[in-house]
Write an enzyme that holds these catalytic residues in place. Sequence first.
Site, PDB file in Angstrom:
ATOM      1  N   GLU A  58       0.994  -1.287   0.036  1.00 45.61           N
ATOM      2  CA  GLU A  58       0.114  -0.076  -0.144  1.00 45.61           C
ATOM      3  C   GLU A  58       0.881   1.181  -0.132  1.00 45.61           C
ATOM      4  OE1 GLU A  58      -0.030  -2.703   1.891  1.00 45.61           O
ATOM      5  OE2 GLU A  58      -1.927  -2.653   3.253  1.00 45.61           O
ATOM      6  N   CYS A  89      -0.796   1.516   7.283  1.00 48.08           N
ATOM      7  CA  CYS A  89      -1.136   1.641   5.598  1.00 48.08           C
ATOM      8  C   CYS A  89      -2.518   2.668   5.646  1.00 48.08           C
ATOM      9  CB  CYS A  89      -1.222   0.484   5.019  1.00 48.08           C
ATOM     10  SG  CYS A  89       0.589  -0.314   4.971  1.00 48.08           S
TER      11      CYS A  89
END
Length: 148
Positions: A58, A89
Site C-alpha cells: 500500500e 497503511c
Amino acid sequence: MLNDRDHEYFMKEALKEARKALDKKEIPIGAIIVENNKIIARAHNQVETLNDATAHAEMIALTSAFAYRNSKYIPDCEIYITLEPCIMCSYATHLAHISKIIYGADDHKKGFLTINQNLLHPKTEVIKGIMKIECQKLLKDFFDNLRN
C-alpha cells in the site's frame, strides 16, 4: 459506480502484484490504485527486498500514485489490496484522502478494523471481501510453505 465484476477485475490485478511478492519470497500482498477505472499505480510487498519495515504494498502504491498525480492528495482514487491494511497503511490512506479501500482477506491480527476503525478519512468508504477466498489462499499457502 463500480459493480462486483469491476471490483473483481481490479482485485485480480492486485493479486498479480501479490504473486510478484511471492516470487521474491515476500509476504504475498499486492495493491493497485485506480482513478476513473484506470490503474495509475501498482505495487507489492518489498519489506525483505528493500530491508524496510514500511515497504508495504500500500505504501509503495501510494507513493507511486502521488508521483503520477503530482499531488499529496488523491481523493478521486480507490486502492485495491489483497489483505486488510494495517494501521500504518490505513492511516496513510487517510492522509492521502483516498475515496475507497477495497480489500480481499481480513487480517484478524494486525488489520485496522480489528485495532481502530477511526483511522480512515471520514469520506473513505470500505468494501471488504472481494475475492476473499483467493486472497486468503495465497497467504495461507505462503505461510504453510514457510513452516515446512
